[in-house]
Enzyme design. Structure first.
Site, PDB file in Angstrom:
ATOM      1  N   CYS A  76       0.771  -1.115   0.078  1.00  0.00           N
ATOM      2  CA  CYS A  76      -0.571   0.120  -0.171  1.00  0.00           C
ATOM      3  C   CYS A  76       0.398   1.540  -0.238  1.00  0.00           C
ATOM      4  O   CYS A  76       0.681   2.386  -1.101  1.00  0.00           O
ATOM      5  CB  CYS A  76      -1.055  -0.247   1.621  1.00  0.00           C
ATOM      6  N   CYS A  81      -1.568   2.104  -2.939  1.00  0.00           N
ATOM      7  CA  CYS A  81      -2.983   2.652  -2.871  1.00  0.00           C
ATOM      8  C   CYS A  81      -2.278   4.307  -2.352  1.00  0.00           C
ATOM      9  O   CYS A  81      -2.574   5.129  -3.756  1.00  0.00           O
ATOM     10  CB  CYS A  81      -3.324   2.517  -1.271  1.00  0.00           C
ATOM     11  N   LYS A  84       0.124   5.273  -6.232  1.00  0.00           N
ATOM     12  CA  LYS A  84      -1.209   5.305  -6.792  1.00  0.00           C
ATOM     13  C   LYS A  84      -2.201   6.557  -7.110  1.00  0.00           C
ATOM     14  O   LYS A  84      -2.056   7.292  -7.717  1.00  0.00           O
ATOM     15  CB  LYS A  84      -2.134   3.913  -7.017  1.00  0.00           C
ATOM     16  N   TYR A 218      -8.273  -3.673 -12.354  1.00  0.00           N
ATOM     17  CA  TYR A 218      -8.126  -2.685 -11.795  1.00  0.00           C
ATOM     18  C   TYR A 218      -6.509  -1.563 -11.547  1.00  0.00           C
ATOM     19  O   TYR A 218      -7.205  -0.055 -11.333  1.00  0.00           O
ATOM     20  CB  TYR A 218      -8.613  -1.974 -10.189  1.00  0.00           C
ATOM     21  N   GLU A 222      -6.360   2.089 -13.158  1.00  0.00           N
ATOM     22  CA  GLU A 222      -6.228   3.376 -12.738  1.00  0.00           C
ATOM     23  C   GLU A 222      -4.074   3.258 -13.487  1.00  0.00           C
ATOM     24  O   GLU A 222      -4.211   5.048 -13.527  1.00  0.00           O
ATOM     25  CB  GLU A 222      -5.982   3.019 -11.315  1.00  0.00           C
ATOM     26  N   HIS A 487     -26.423  20.146  -0.997  1.00  0.00           N
ATOM     27  CA  HIS A 487     -26.334  20.685  -2.496  1.00  0.00           C
ATOM     28  C   HIS A 487     -25.611  21.829  -2.445  1.00  0.00           C
ATOM     29  O   HIS A 487     -25.185  22.221  -1.281  1.00  0.00           O
ATOM     30  CB  HIS A 487     -27.960  21.590  -2.336  1.00  0.00           C
ATOM     31  N   GLU A 492     -25.435  14.073  -3.397  1.00  0.00           N
ATOM     32  CA  GLU A 492     -27.320  14.416  -2.854  1.00  0.00           C
ATOM     33  C   GLU A 492     -27.555  13.636  -3.916  1.00  0.00           C
ATOM     34  O   GLU A 492     -29.220  13.194  -3.831  1.00  0.00           O
ATOM     35  CB  GLU A 492     -27.508  15.562  -3.183  1.00  0.00           C
TER      36      GLU A 492
HETATM   37  C1  LIG Z   1      -1.517  -1.058  -7.693  1.00  0.00           C
HETATM   38  C2  LIG Z   1      -2.091  -0.667  -6.140  1.00  0.00           C
HETATM   39  C3  LIG Z   1      -2.963  -0.169  -6.249  1.00  0.00           C
HETATM   40  C4  LIG Z   1      -3.616  -0.553  -4.983  1.00  0.00           C
HETATM   41  N1  LIG Z   1      -4.988   0.832  -4.563  1.00  0.00           N
HETATM   42  C5  LIG Z   1      -5.286  -0.125  -3.432  1.00  0.00           C
HETATM   43  C6  LIG Z   1      -6.206   0.530  -2.942  1.00  0.00           C
HETATM   44  O1  LIG Z   1      -6.603   2.007  -3.567  1.00  0.00           O
HETATM   45  N2  LIG Z   1      -6.705   1.119  -2.007  1.00  0.00           N
HETATM   46  C7  LIG Z   1      -6.933  -0.516  -1.085  1.00  0.00           C
HETATM   47  O2  LIG Z   1      -7.663  -0.630  -0.567  1.00  0.00           O
HETATM   48  N3  LIG Z   1      -5.792  -1.201  -1.628  1.00  0.00           N
HETATM   49  C8  LIG Z   1      -5.329  -0.609  -2.625  1.00  0.00           C
HETATM   50  N4  LIG Z   1      -4.065  -1.552  -2.980  1.00  0.00           N
HETATM   51  C9  LIG Z   1      -4.278  -3.015  -2.811  1.00  0.00           C
HETATM   52  C10 LIG Z   1      -3.472  -3.282  -1.218  1.00  0.00           C
HETATM   53  O3  LIG Z   1      -2.373  -2.763  -1.300  1.00  0.00           O
HETATM   54  C11 LIG Z   1      -3.093  -4.323  -0.573  1.00  0.00           C
HETATM   55  O4  LIG Z   1      -4.103  -5.495  -0.557  1.00  0.00           O
HETATM   56  C12 LIG Z   1      -2.669  -4.387   1.085  1.00  0.00           C
HETATM   57  O5  LIG Z   1      -1.098  -3.551   1.232  1.00  0.00           O
HETATM   58  C13 LIG Z   1      -2.136  -5.971   1.601  1.00  0.00           C
HETATM   59  O6  LIG Z   1      -1.919  -5.741   2.567  1.00  0.00           O
HETATM   60  P1  LIG Z   1      -0.844  -7.081   3.712  1.00  0.00           P
HETATM   61  O7  LIG Z   1      -0.197  -6.770   4.708  1.00  0.00           O
HETATM   62  O8  LIG Z   1      -1.783  -8.426   3.679  1.00  0.00           O
HETATM   63  O9  LIG Z   1       0.287  -7.422   2.847  1.00  0.00           O
HETATM   64  P2  LIG Z   1       1.434  -6.286   1.901  1.00  0.00           P
HETATM   65  O10 LIG Z   1       1.065  -4.527   2.284  1.00  0.00           O
HETATM   66  O11 LIG Z   1       1.699  -7.051   0.907  1.00  0.00           O
HETATM   67  O12 LIG Z   1       2.708  -6.346   3.191  1.00  0.00           O
HETATM   68  C14 LIG Z   1       3.353  -7.433   3.050  1.00  0.00           C
HETATM   69  C15 LIG Z   1       4.568  -7.746   3.116  1.00  0.00           C
HETATM   70  O13 LIG Z   1       5.838  -8.762   3.771  1.00  0.00           O
HETATM   71  C16 LIG Z   1       7.480  -8.944   3.002  1.00  0.00           C
HETATM   72  N5  LIG Z   1       7.019 -10.148   3.509  1.00  0.00           N
HETATM   73  C17 LIG Z   1       6.768 -11.346   1.817  1.00  0.00           C
HETATM   74  N6  LIG Z   1       7.034 -12.535   2.375  1.00  0.00           N
HETATM   75  C18 LIG Z   1       8.367 -12.261   3.174  1.00  0.00           C
HETATM   76  C19 LIG Z   1       9.027 -12.756   4.310  1.00  0.00           C
HETATM   77  N7  LIG Z   1       8.581 -13.914   4.183  1.00  0.00           N
HETATM   78  N8  LIG Z   1       9.708 -12.340   5.812  1.00  0.00           N
HETATM   79  C20 LIG Z   1       9.277 -10.789   5.387  1.00  0.00           C
HETATM   80  N9  LIG Z   1       8.906  -9.887   5.465  1.00  0.00           N
HETATM   81  C21 LIG Z   1       7.881 -10.560   4.103  1.00  0.00           C
HETATM   82  C22 LIG Z   1       6.709  -7.904   1.967  1.00  0.00           C
HETATM   83  O14 LIG Z   1       7.818  -7.415   1.285  1.00  0.00           O
HETATM   84  C23 LIG Z   1       5.372  -7.225   2.021  1.00  0.00           C
HETATM   85  O15 LIG Z   1       6.603  -5.689   2.946  1.00  0.00           O
HETATM   86  C24 LIG Z   1      -3.660  -1.599  -4.360  1.00  0.00           C
HETATM   87  C25 LIG Z   1      -2.199  -2.348  -4.402  1.00  0.00           C
HETATM   88  C26 LIG Z   1      -1.461  -2.268  -5.685  1.00  0.00           C
HETATM   89  C27 LIG Z   1      -0.674  -2.927  -5.959  1.00  0.00           C
END
Ligand SMILES: Cc1cc2nc3c(=O)[nH]c(=O)nc-3n(C[C@H](O)[C@H](O)[C@H](O)COP(=O)(O)OP(=O)(O)OC[C@H]3O[C@@H](n4cnc5c(N)ncnc54)[C@H](O)[C@@H]3O)c2cc1C
Length: 512
Positions: A76, A81, A84, A218, A222, A487, A492
């Site tokens: 994110c 997010c 973006k 999306y 986007e 309004h 609205e």
């Molecule tokens: C381009 C784009 C736009 C988006 N826009 C939106 C939006 O507008 N609104 C919205 O709500 N959501 C949006 N999302 C989705 C949102 O970013 C994700 O749903 C959210 O970040 C998921 O959170 P998470 O904690 O599951 O994983 P993540 O945020 O992906 O975090 C996982 C973390 O774990 C780390 N990791 C992975 N494996 C290991 C390991 N073995 N050991 C240690 N660390 C590790 C990764 O490097 C990462 O830092 C978007 C996604 C993308 C790709």
């Protein structure tokens, strides 16, 4: 003993005595170890620490195929997010500059956009968020470790630094919140070698130039939207449909708007290969799946937005026999985010059935932390999650699409109220509002409970967030009509919808 040493793997046998001793003493390094410092993992670890738990969070970013890396905070903050929405804002400002002239602003000379300035400002903001997350973890006494985690058993995590140094951490409970990463197609020569993904686009120092975006999720739309908005020649290649899973009438409006906005669409086309020419340009060959004919064009960048894969590779889940979904590869979860392995929990993008959204990951993480700390029994409710697609014409929704409502309740079981409206700010600017639309899908019988609410137009996220609360409270069509509008706003128009699709009457809003 047998239970503790499940599995026939050699690594487990060697760890067996160690595990037994530790379990009998009941002593762990931590109450909770969280693998993944993204939206969900950070929320979970901070909440747990605030409730008095001893917590460590591991976050490690594997560089993208192109070598892009970033800091703490997950998808994110770094590649989702936040950058973006800021690039979307850059694009909206371009439209605002055009509107401004009609509103009397004297803008002399041609207006152009500089990628490097935008990218640097956004990247600096993201770095400030990375730093902010580190400070918060420190303040809340969460141990942050920049190491890659894998599971040794139901209480033990192995961490590996970039330099290959190993650390063993033991915990009463382990949470996996490792999210996902963009996929590359595997069967297209040159795709990985020459293409980029959403893991790279926000960190480019130079403009991507003329871009082909492959995919119609999306994320694809986007990215194509903001690239078009800042003046880049942008094409979206779509094999089947746009915005799968969203209301398809609205998906059509969103892409129609993008076409009038300047984004090109190659519908029903599938890329075949990508070649780098001696000029440095990328030549893409694709097939029109309807005619079978082959086409070629050159681009400066090819952005693959063909889906995301759960980040499970490094975790060693197979050794623990953790149940994964065969199709998606995501972790199968119980309603309490438990996995098939005792003491190990998962949620967020890695969890099967969890919406891939930041607010759901954060909320699920906090609730899980409270339950693990014995402070609550509340489960995450994944129903009625609102969302917004930040395309040039934004699309916000909560609840069911018209197709899904029809599937569940039958065509005669639903009433669809709709309206085409003109945002006031479009009038003086003489902007086309053909795709600004509101659709409220209701049960037909009884109180006409609202099943789905869809809105396209300016600030769709802000509009939808408000109505989502009403939706969560079980709002009906009469509640909507009893609500007094503000309004003059676009929102609205939602409380004024009165034309049913069934009536066939013109749904264009005229006057105030
Ligand atoms: C381009 C784009 C736009 C988006 N826009 C939106 C939006 O507008 N609104 C919205 O709500 N959501 C949006 N999302 C989705 C949102 O970013 C994700 O749903 C959210 O970040 C998921 O959170 P998470 O904690 O599951 O994983 P993540 O945020 O992906 O975090 C996982 C973390 O774990 C780390 N990791 C992975 N494996 C290991 C390991 N073995 N050991 C240690 N660390 C590790 C990764 O490097 C990462 O830092 C978007 C996604 C993308 C790709």
């Amino acid at each position: 003993m047998a239970a503790l040493c499940r599995g026939r793997h050699r690594w487990k046998r060697t760890n067996c005595l160690y595990v037994l001793t530790r379990n009998l003493t009941g002593k762990y390094d931590y109450d909770l170890v969280v693998i993944g410092g993204g939206s969900g993992g950070l929320a979970c670890s901070k909440e747990a620490a605030q409730l008095g738990q001893k917590v460590a969070v591991l976050d490690y970013v594997e560089p993208s195929v192109k070598g892009t890396k970033w800091g703490l905070g997950g998808t994110c903050v770094n590649v989702g997010c936040i950058p973006k929405k800021l690039m979307h804002q850059a694009a909206l400002l371009g439209t605002a500059v055009k509107d401004a002239k009609k509103y009397g602003w004297q803008i002399s000379g041609p207006v152009s956009h500089d990628w490097a300035t935008m990218a640097e400002a956004i990247q600096n903001h993201v770095r400030s968020l990375n730093w902010g997350h580190r400070v918060q973890l420190q303040d809340k006494k969460v141990k942050y470790l920049n190491i890659k985690g894998s599971l040794l058993d139901e209480h033990t995590v192995k961490g590996l630094t970039k330099a290959g140094k190993e650390t063993i951490l033991t915990a009463k409970n382990i949470v996996i919140a490792t999210g996902g990463r963009p996929k590359y197609p595997t069967n297209i020569p040159g795709a990985m070698e020459h293409g980029i993904t959403s893991d790279d686009i926000f960190w480019l120092k130079k403009s991507p130039g003329k871009t082909l975006v492959v995919g119609a999720s999306y994320v694809a739309l986007e990215c194509a939207g903001f690239l078009t908005g800042i003046g880049l020649d942008t094409t979206v290649m779509v094999r089947s449909i746009a915005l799968r899973g969203f209301d398809q009438q609205i998906a059509g409006l969103v892409t129609d708007y993008m076409e009038t906005y300047g984004t090109k669409f190659a519908w029903k086309c599938a890329p075949k290969r990508v070649d780098k020419l001696s000029s440095g340009a990328l030549q893409v060959t694709w097939t029109d799946t309807q005619t079978g004919s082959e086409h070629k064009d050159t681009y400066d960048s090819v952005l693959w937005a063909v889906g995301r894969a759960p980040e499970t590779k490094a975790l060693g889940l197979d050794k623990l026999g953790m149940q994964l979904n065969n199709e998606t590869g995501k972790i199968v979860l119980g309603a309490d985010e438990s996995t098939s392995v005792p003491n190990i929990y998962a949620f967020g993008d890695i969890g099967e059935g969890c919406p891939e959204l930041t607010p759901t990951a954060i909320k699920a993480g906090k609730l899980l932390a409270r339950r693990l700390a014995g402070q609550s029994t509340e489960l995450m409710n994944y129903d009625n999650v609102p969302t917004t697609v930040f395309t040039p014409l934004e699309y916000g929704c909560v609840g069911l699409s018209e197709e899904e409502a029809e599937k569940r309740h039958g065509k005669d079981g639903i009433e669809v109220y709709h309206a085409f409206y003109k945002p006031l700010e479009f009038t003086v600017a003489e902007r086309d509002a053909s795709q600004c639309y509101i659709k409220v899908v209701c049960e037909r019988a009884g109180d006409q409970k609202i099943l789905g609410l869809h809105f396209t137009g300016p600030n769709a996220g802000e509009v939808t967030q408000g109505f989502a609360m009403g939706f969560q409270c079980g709002a009906t069509y009469s509640h909507l009509l009893q609500t007094v509008g503000i309004h003059p706003t676009c929102a609205e128009e939602v409380v004024k919808v009165n034309i049913t699709k069934r009536s066939g009457l013109d749904a264009t809003v005229t006057g105030c």
